[in-house]
Write a protein that holds these residues in place. Structure first.
Motif, PDB file in Angstrom:
ATOM      1  N   UNK A 182       3.077   1.871   3.344  1.00 23.56           N
ATOM      2  CA  UNK A 182       3.948   3.023   3.216  1.00 23.56           C
ATOM      3  C   UNK A 182       3.381   4.273   3.868  1.00 23.56           C
ATOM      4  N   UNK A 183       4.177   5.341   3.798  1.00 21.65           N
ATOM      5  CA  UNK A 183       3.794   6.611   4.398  1.00 21.65           C
ATOM      6  C   UNK A 183       2.491   7.123   3.797  1.00 21.65           C
ATOM      7  N   UNK A 184       1.573   7.554   4.654  1.00 25.46           N
ATOM      8  CA  UNK A 184       0.293   8.072   4.200  1.00 25.46           C
ATOM      9  C   UNK A 184      -0.716   7.011   3.823  1.00 25.46           C
ATOM     10  N   UNK A 185      -0.338   5.753   3.933  1.00 26.77           N
ATOM     11  CA  UNK A 185      -1.221   4.642   3.573  1.00 26.77           C
ATOM     12  C   UNK A 185      -1.660   3.914   4.838  1.00 26.77           C
ATOM     13  N   UNK A 186      -2.859   3.297   4.760  1.00 22.39           N
ATOM     14  CA  UNK A 186      -3.409   2.655   5.957  1.00 22.39           C
ATOM     15  C   UNK A 186      -4.120   1.356   5.593  1.00 22.39           C
ATOM     16  N   UNK A 187      -3.970   0.396   6.480  1.00 21.64           N
ATOM     17  CA  UNK A 187      -4.754  -0.838   6.443  1.00 21.64           C
ATOM     18  C   UNK A 187      -5.740  -0.777   7.601  1.00 21.64           C
ATOM     19  N   UNK A 188      -7.035  -0.861   7.268  1.00 22.98           N
ATOM     20  CA  UNK A 188      -8.084  -0.775   8.289  1.00 22.98           C
ATOM     21  C   UNK A 188      -8.819  -2.110   8.382  1.00 22.98           C
ATOM     22  N   UNK A 194       0.874  -1.172   0.000  1.00 21.64           N
ATOM     23  CA  UNK A 194       0.000   0.000   0.000  1.00 21.64           C
ATOM     24  C   UNK A 194       0.911   1.221   0.000  1.00 21.64           C
ATOM     25  N   UNK A 195       0.780   2.078  -1.016  1.00 22.58           N
ATOM     26  CA  UNK A 195       1.743   3.157  -1.192  1.00 22.58           C
ATOM     27  C   UNK A 195       1.058   4.436  -1.665  1.00 22.58           C
ATOM     28  N   UNK A 196       1.707   5.579  -1.408  1.00 23.40           N
ATOM     29  CA  UNK A 196       1.254   6.889  -1.898  1.00 23.40           C
ATOM     30  C   UNK A 196      -0.162   7.241  -1.442  1.00 23.40           C
ATOM     31  N   UNK A 197      -0.448   7.004  -0.175  1.00 21.78           N
ATOM     32  CA  UNK A 197      -1.763   7.354   0.349  1.00 21.78           C
ATOM     33  C   UNK A 197      -2.845   6.343   0.056  1.00 21.78           C
ATOM     34  N   UNK A 198      -2.469   5.111  -0.212  1.00 21.65           N
ATOM     35  CA  UNK A 198      -3.448   4.063  -0.486  1.00 21.65           C
ATOM     36  C   UNK A 198      -4.199   3.661   0.785  1.00 21.65           C
ATOM     37  N   UNK A 199      -5.394   3.100   0.587  1.00 24.81           N
ATOM     38  CA  UNK A 199      -6.210   2.607   1.692  1.00 24.81           C
ATOM     39  C   UNK A 199      -6.644   1.177   1.392  1.00 24.81           C
ATOM     40  N   UNK A 200      -6.520   0.308   2.395  1.00 26.45           N
ATOM     41  CA  UNK A 200      -7.011  -1.067   2.291  1.00 26.45           C
ATOM     42  C   UNK A 200      -7.983  -1.287   3.444  1.00 26.45           C
ATOM     43  N   UNK A 201      -9.232  -1.621   3.104  1.00 25.03           N
ATOM     44  CA  UNK A 201     -10.274  -1.872   4.105  1.00 25.03           C
ATOM     45  C   UNK A 201     -10.690  -3.334   4.001  1.00 25.03           C
ATOM     46  N   UNK A 202     -10.595  -4.079   5.103  1.00 27.06           N
ATOM     47  CA  UNK A 202     -10.982  -5.485   5.124  1.00 27.06           C
ATOM     48  C   UNK A 202     -11.977  -5.697   6.259  1.00 27.06           C
ATOM     49  N   UNK A 203     -13.089  -6.369   5.933  1.00 26.92           N
ATOM     50  CA  UNK A 203     -14.223  -6.474   6.842  1.00 26.92           C
ATOM     51  C   UNK A 203     -14.495  -7.928   7.199  1.00 26.92           C
ATOM     52  N   UNK A 204     -14.548  -8.219   8.485  1.00 24.98           N
ATOM     53  CA  UNK A 204     -14.973  -9.536   8.919  1.00 24.98           C
ATOM     54  C   UNK A 204     -16.465  -9.720   8.745  1.00 24.98           C
ATOM     55  N   UNK A 205     -16.863 -10.953   8.436  1.00 20.71           N
ATOM     56  CA  UNK A 205     -18.272 -11.261   8.260  1.00 20.71           C
ATOM     57  C   UNK A 205     -18.834 -11.990   9.451  1.00 20.71           C
ATOM     58  N   UNK A 206     -20.025 -12.512   9.285  1.00 18.53           N
ATOM     59  CA  UNK A 206     -20.700 -13.250  10.355  1.00 18.53           C
ATOM     60  C   UNK A 206     -19.986 -14.577  10.581  1.00 18.53           C
ATOM     61  N   UNK A 207     -19.817 -14.965  11.838  1.00 16.30           N
ATOM     62  CA  UNK A 207     -19.250 -16.266  12.168  1.00 16.30           C
ATOM     63  C   UNK A 207     -20.056 -16.892  13.298  1.00 16.30           C
ATOM     64  N   UNK A 208     -20.098 -18.221  13.314  1.00 18.35           N
ATOM     65  CA  UNK A 208     -20.833 -18.907  14.383  1.00 18.35           C
ATOM     66  C   UNK A 208     -19.925 -19.269  15.553  1.00 18.35           C
TER      67      UNK A 208
END
Length: 455
Positions: free
Chosen positions: A398-404, A365-379
């Motif tokens: 990288x700088x300015x980039x985030x993994x959420x 993830x570079x140059x201000x990129x964003x990665x969003x990952x969402x958990x789903x329903x689990x039993x």
């Protein structure tokens, strides 16, 4: 009003054909004006047809012809800013998705702004004949919301060649008082086959001062068998939302793209530049050697279950809020690297978890990129995660980039992240799950989670 042309309609040499709708209270299928051409419509060398919807009542002009030929990039149909009018000072924009005070107009995607002010979604994916709605007015007399994009409706008994433009973009705000952008309009084409080189079909939202307009709607109703035997058109389809300026800027949401099947996506082997919620059927799985998006926003909904890319995935943009790849309820398997460069990658397990995003190489993830990952329903049985992010190589943020990573808001199923190394080489980037856990309670109800607070 009807205009009947017994031969061909030719618009060229910088000529312009303007046609206006009158007020109408009819349903969206009922046109307000009609242009019926017994022969072909041929546009070239600066020739444009400009259809206007009524600014307060909407409606559309219906064009009928044998074949449509837009021969070069200087010609086409232009209904930009010819939809519902924007709101005056503090007033709601016109149209069913009109933005309230400072709220972006809505159509295929909702407008930017707070829930109480943003314009809503309306119309149909399959046959979008309605214009876009206007943006909300601002806080002084000069602050006028942008007009919505108009409607382009073409019924061709034969083929469409699009080397130019079909434009139904929303309008920009006026003045300096936080007025909002208008929504993208509607483009509906019914034909045997659709082709072209270098053309653009666009229903983009208008820019707002704080809040942009939502994207519009595009639908091409070709004959699937005939289209499969025709060359793949190199035409860009885009329903991007309007951007925004100011300290509290909020973009609208992307609009919709609809086709009878998904061959415009599955037959494409080069870089993808389309933008929209992909509403076409026939995409339960998607397999490619490599996947590259440039300036695109592609949202693949939960009718698709698997994406398999044997080589690399590259998502390149100029604005991470505008250029995205969003995958919902699909397992994603990439054999090579994943590079997100000033773009957005979103993977949501939906209701069918656990799902996985597997990367055979490294993820960057570079140059201000964003990665969003969402958990789903689990039993709660093994595995207990809601989504697995499994990177064989390094995970580099990288700088300015985030993994959420997001846990499921009501049952807490979280994202499990595996990688060889996690590398955050500079300040201003990283992994951030702040505020992305169990939901809080509402209206005297307790919150969610094992340590939830009571009312």
């Amino acid at each position: 009003a009807d205009a009947v042309i017994g031969g061909d309609l030719v618009v060229s040499n910088s000529a312009a054909f303007h046609i206006h709708c009158g007020a109408t209270n009819q349903t969206m299928e009922a046109y307000s004006s009609r242009v019926a051409v017994d022969g072909d419509a041929i546009l070239s060398t600066g020739g444009w047809i400009l259809p206007y919807s009524h600014p307060l009542k909407g409606g559309h002009v219906q064009f009928e012809m044998a074949n449509l030929r837009v021969l070069d990039a200087t010609a086409g149909f232009n209904a930009s800013e010819k939809g519902f009018a924007g709101g005056q000072r503090s007033m709601i924009g016109y149209g069913p998705g009109g933005g309230a005070y400072m709220g972006g107009g809505g159509h295929g995607g909702f407008g930017g702004g707070w829930t109480a002010t943003q314009g809503g979604v309306y119309g149909t994916d399959q046959e979008p004949r309605e214009p876009g709605s206007g943006g909300g007015g601002g806080d002084n007399a000069s602050a006028i919301g942008g007009s919505g994009g108009g409607a382009i409706v073409i019924l061709a008994t034969g083929d469409v060649l699009m080397n130019g433009g079909l434009l139904a973009n929303g309008g920009k705000y006026a003045g300096n008082g936080h007025a909002a952008g208008g929504a993208g309009g509607g483009v509906y084409i019914d034909c045997q086959t659709f082709g072209g080189t270098g053309g653009t079909v666009s229903a983009v939202g208008g820019q707002g001062d704080y809040n942009g307009g939502g994207g519009g709607r595009i639908a091409i109703a070709y004959d699937p068998v005939a289209q499969s035997n025709a060359p793949l058109p190199s035409v860009k389809f885009t329903t991007l939302p309007g951007t925004a300026v100011g300290n509290n800027k909020v973009y609208g949401d992307v609009g919709t793209l609809h086709f009878p099947d998904s061959q415009f996506l599955t037959r494409e082997t080069g870089t993808i530049r389309h933008a929209g919620q992909w509403k076409a059927p026939g995409l339960a799985s998607w397999t490619r050697d490599a996947l590259a998006l440039d300036g695109a926003w592609l949202r693949l909904l939960d009718s698709m279950h698997a994406v398999s890319i044997s080589d690399d995935i590259a998502i390149k943009g100029t604005d991470a809020k505008l250029h995205k790849l969003e995958l919902i309820a699909a397992d994603v398997d990439c054999g090579g690297d994943i590079v997100v460069d000033k773009g957005w990658l979103g993977v949501n397990a939906g209701t069918a978890s656990p799902r996985s995003l597997t990367c055979g190489g490294s993820l960057f993830a570079t140059n201000g990129a964003l990665i969003h990952v969402y958990g789903g329903v689990t039993n709660g049985t093994t595995p207990e995660y809601g989504l697995l992010l499994d990177v064989a190589g390094d995970l580099v943020v990288g700088a300015g980039s985030w993994l959420h990573p997001y846990s499921h808001p009501t049952n807490g199923a979280s994202v499990q992240i595996n990688s060889k190394n996690l590398l955050i080489p500079a300040a201003g980037g990283g992994v951030d799950g702040t505020g992305r856990g169990d939901d809080g309670g509402r209206q005297n109800a307790p919150g969610f989670g094992p340590g939830r607070g009571q009312k």
